[in-house]
Write a protein that holds these residues in place. Structure first.
Motif, PDB file in Angstrom:
ATOM      1  N   HIS A  82      91.377  79.870  78.460  1.00 23.10           N
ATOM      2  CA  HIS A  82      91.958  79.741  79.812  1.00 23.10           C
ATOM      3  C   HIS A  82      92.891  80.995  79.986  1.00 23.10           C
ATOM      4  CE1 HIS A  82      90.958  75.660  79.405  1.00 23.10           C
ATOM      5  NE2 HIS A  82      91.340  75.513  81.089  1.00 23.10           N
ATOM      6  N   THR A 110      83.042  78.346  79.216  1.00 17.14           N
ATOM      7  CA  THR A 110      84.227  77.405  78.702  1.00 17.14           C
ATOM      8  C   THR A 110      83.674  76.145  78.664  1.00 17.14           C
ATOM      9  OG1 THR A 110      85.860  78.958  79.737  1.00 17.14           O
ATOM     10  CG2 THR A 110      86.516  76.432  79.116  1.00 17.14           C
ATOM     11  N   ALA A 111      82.913  75.478  79.841  1.00 20.87           N
ATOM     12  CA  ALA A 111      82.279  74.203  79.646  1.00 20.87           C
ATOM     13  C   ALA A 111      81.256  74.275  78.377  1.00 20.87           C
ATOM     14  CB  ALA A 111      81.524  74.037  80.946  1.00 20.87           C
ATOM     15  N   HIS A 148      95.363  70.972  90.599  1.00 17.37           N
ATOM     16  CA  HIS A 148      93.964  71.701  90.926  1.00 17.37           C
ATOM     17  C   HIS A 148      93.567  71.086  92.359  1.00 17.37           C
ATOM     18  CE1 HIS A 148      92.536  70.833  86.334  1.00 17.37           C
ATOM     19  NE2 HIS A 148      93.227  71.922  86.738  1.00 17.37           N
ATOM     20  N   LEU A 154      90.416  83.330  81.404  1.00 20.27           N
ATOM     21  CA  LEU A 154      90.086  83.013  82.850  1.00 20.27           C
ATOM     22  C   LEU A 154      91.247  83.539  83.850  1.00 20.27           C
ATOM     23  CD1 LEU A 154      88.708  81.366  84.853  1.00 20.27           C
ATOM     24  CD2 LEU A 154      90.031  79.664  84.138  1.00 20.27           C
ATOM     25  N   GLY A 197      82.722  76.270  88.488  1.00 21.39           N
ATOM     26  CA  GLY A 197      81.932  77.278  88.192  1.00 21.39           C
ATOM     27  C   GLY A 197      80.565  77.617  89.032  1.00 21.39           C
ATOM     28  N   HIS A 212      84.532  72.029  84.914  1.00 18.24           N
ATOM     29  CA  HIS A 212      84.421  73.236  84.977  1.00 18.24           C
ATOM     30  C   HIS A 212      83.080  73.827  85.488  1.00 18.24           C
ATOM     31  CE1 HIS A 212      87.628  72.936  81.789  1.00 18.24           C
ATOM     32  NE2 HIS A 212      88.055  74.081  81.988  1.00 18.24           N
ATOM     33  N   GLU A 266      91.617  76.523  73.252  1.00 20.05           N
ATOM     34  CA  GLU A 266      91.259  76.262  74.639  1.00 20.05           C
ATOM     35  C   GLU A 266      92.283  77.197  75.386  1.00 20.05           C
ATOM     36  OE1 GLU A 266      92.062  72.368  77.744  1.00 20.05           O
ATOM     37  OE2 GLU A 266      92.855  72.485  75.503  1.00 20.05           O
ATOM     38  N   GLY A 310      90.414  69.350  80.164  1.00 19.46           N
ATOM     39  CA  GLY A 310      89.487  69.308  81.054  1.00 19.46           C
ATOM     40  C   GLY A 310      88.222  68.573  80.638  1.00 19.46           C
ATOM     41  N   PHE A 369      83.743  80.104  83.824  1.00 20.91           N
ATOM     42  CA  PHE A 369      83.798  78.764  84.021  1.00 20.91           C
ATOM     43  C   PHE A 369      82.636  77.855  83.010  1.00 20.91           C
ATOM     44  CE2 PHE A 369      86.794  78.718  87.503  1.00 20.91           C
ATOM     45  CZ  PHE A 369      87.845  77.705  87.196  1.00 20.91           C
ATOM     46  N   TYR A 370      81.353  78.372  83.377  1.00 20.48           N
ATOM     47  CA  TYR A 370      80.215  77.772  82.784  1.00 20.48           C
ATOM     48  C   TYR A 370      80.349  77.979  81.019  1.00 20.48           C
ATOM     49  CZ  TYR A 370      77.243  75.995  86.025  1.00 20.48           C
ATOM     50  OH  TYR A 370      76.585  75.371  87.186  1.00 20.48           O
TER      51      TYR A 370
END
Length: 276
Positions: free
Chosen positions: A155, A199-200, A95, A158, A11, A7, A151, A2, A196-197
């Protein structure tokens, strides 16, 4: 693989909806505990009703914009190669399908609330929302993009949070008067947005663990020890987010009770012998 914006954008959407859901659930409960009902979406008060459906417009509009980015911009309109679906953009199509489900939820809810064409009870809307989260869960669980190593661990966490969203929102269709169920769905959605944030910022930003780096389209760790430290850091980050959200919810409940608390609220916390 990604990207940071890939993300951060969803998010932001989940975070805004989740936080608003938590606050609305708290205010509705403390204002009138005996008449409390689970809501899958919450109207925005004031402004002469002009912003009442803002949450639904945000869900439908945000999902549509993100879907266009995934399906139209990311693929450069190259949908097919040699008569088959472009294999280089399968993750974008997946997605897009997930986002389509949230767009459908937003549109169906708007039609149900604002028109006579599709009158649905709140419980049915909960099931539509649960279907959208289920599509998201299946996407990330059976993703065509193979997530490995660090990674993959992010996920996996998540997917667990998405599963909580599915369960809590679906439970709202069955337990129509349950405040904990309604509040749990808001907490789960908020945690998903925050993750999400996280992970980003971790995988595509400045918080990459020592010994790991973004190389090409993969997160590569120098050794198994570096990978384990990265996974343990991810677990600690999730714990910190859960702890922070729960403390914030508790503080928000106290504030909402002091400002909007109904007289019935205190009686619900009194034991039968009169002792609190």
């Amino acid at each position: 693989m990604g990207s940071f914006i890939g993300h951060a954008l969803p998010g932001t959407l989940f975070l805004l909806v989740g936080v608003w859901h938590i606050w609305s659930s708290l205010v509705r409960y403390v204002s009138n505990p005996k008449s409390f009902r689970v809501r899958v979406w919450n109207p925005v008060p004031g402004f002469d009703g002009k912003l009442e459906y803002l949450e639904l417009y945000l869900v439908a509009g945000g999902a549509f914009i993100d879907m266009c980015i995934e399906v139209l911009y990311s693929t450069h309109l190259k949908f097919f190669i040699n008569g088959v679906l472009n294999p280089h953009h399968m993750n974008d199509f997946e997605h897009g399908g997930m986002l389509l489900m949230f767009f459908i939820f937003g549109v169906v809810s708007l039609l149900s609330e604002k028109t006579r064409f599709l009158p649905l009870p709140e419980g049915a809307l909960c099931l539509v929302a649960a279907a959208a989260f289920s599509a998201e869960y299946l996407l990330f669980y059976f993703h065509s993009t193979t997530h490995k190593g660090l990674e993959g661990h992010y996920h996996l966490l998540l997917v667990l949070l998405i599963g909580l969203c599915v369960l809590s929102v679906a439970a709202g269709a069955l337990l129509r008067t349950s405040f904990p169920v309604d509040l749990s769905s808001g907490i789960a959605i908020t945690l998903q947005g925050l993750w999400f944030y996280q992970t980003a910022f971790t995988l595509y930003g400045p918080m990459m663990p020592n010994g790991c780096q973004l190389k090409g389209d993969q997160i590569v760790c120098r050794s198994s020890d570096s990978l384990v430290r990265g996974e343990l850091l991810a677990n600690f980050q999730l714990f910190s987010l859960v702890f922070g959200v729960l403390v914030t919810v508790a503080a928000s409940y106290g504030f909402a009770a002091s400002r909007y608390g109904h007289s019935d609220l205190k009686s619900l916390h009194v034991l039968p012998d009169g002792l609190e």
